[in-house]
Design a protein around this motif. Structure first.
Motif, short mmCIF file in Angstrom:
data_model
loop_
_atom_site.label_atom_id
_atom_site.label_comp_id
_atom_site.label_asym_id
_atom_site.label_seq_id
_atom_site.Cartn_x
_atom_site.Cartn_y
_atom_site.Cartn_z
N GLY A 1 0.78 -1.23 0.00
CA GLY A 1 0.00 0.00 0.00
C GLY A 1 0.81 1.27 0.00
O GLY A 1 0.26 2.35 -0.19
N GLU B 1 -2.20 3.73 0.04
CA GLU B 1 -3.44 3.46 -0.68
C GLU B 1 -4.64 3.53 0.26
O GLU B 1 -5.66 4.11 -0.10
N THR B 2 -4.52 2.95 1.45
CA THR B 2 -5.62 2.96 2.41
C THR B 2 -5.07 3.19 3.81
O THR B 2 -3.89 2.94 4.08
N GLU B 3 -5.95 3.62 4.70
CA GLU B 3 -5.54 3.78 6.09
C GLU B 3 -5.17 2.44 6.70
O GLU B 3 -4.27 2.36 7.55
N GLN B 4 -5.84 1.38 6.27
CA GLN B 4 -5.51 0.05 6.78
C GLN B 4 -4.10 -0.37 6.39
O GLN B 4 -3.39 -1.02 7.17
N ASP B 5 -3.66 0.01 5.19
CA ASP B 5 -2.28 -0.29 4.78
C ASP B 5 -1.28 0.37 5.74
O ASP B 5 -0.31 -0.26 6.15
#
Length: 98
Positions: free
Chosen positions: A34, A57-61
């Protein structure tokens, strides 16, 4: 995609140690799932202050990276070098002119 900006301030005599550790780990950080960009900046006036910019790419990444053994190892070596509390921002990129 969003950008994570972190301000890091070091004891002057610890800067070379920080830079060596960053140089050793930067490719691994950049290859984290990410992460599409990693940059390091140094303040022109206050040269013991650095900023990292990373695109995710995402907050989770980002959270997955922050919970990884890689981050824990980098952070353990970095935080002992600080002369001030680090500051961090997560921001959405709204415009970019190239």
């Amino acid at each position: 995609m969003f950008v994570r900006i972190v301000k890091l301030s070091f004891h002057p005599e610890k800067i070379e140690e920080f830079l060596a550790n960053f140089d050793e780990k930067k490719a691994f950080i950049r290859k984290s799932k990410g992460c599409s960009l990693l940059e390091l900046y140094r303040d022109k006036t206050n040269t013991n202050v650095f900023f990292t910019y990373s695109y995710w790419e995402t907050e989770q990444d980002l959270e997955n990276y922050r919970n990884s053994d890689l981050f824990k190892g980098v952070w353990a070596k970095t935080k002992v070098l600080f002369n001030d509390k680090p500051l961090a921002w997560s921001v959405d990129k709204t415009e970019s002119l190239v």
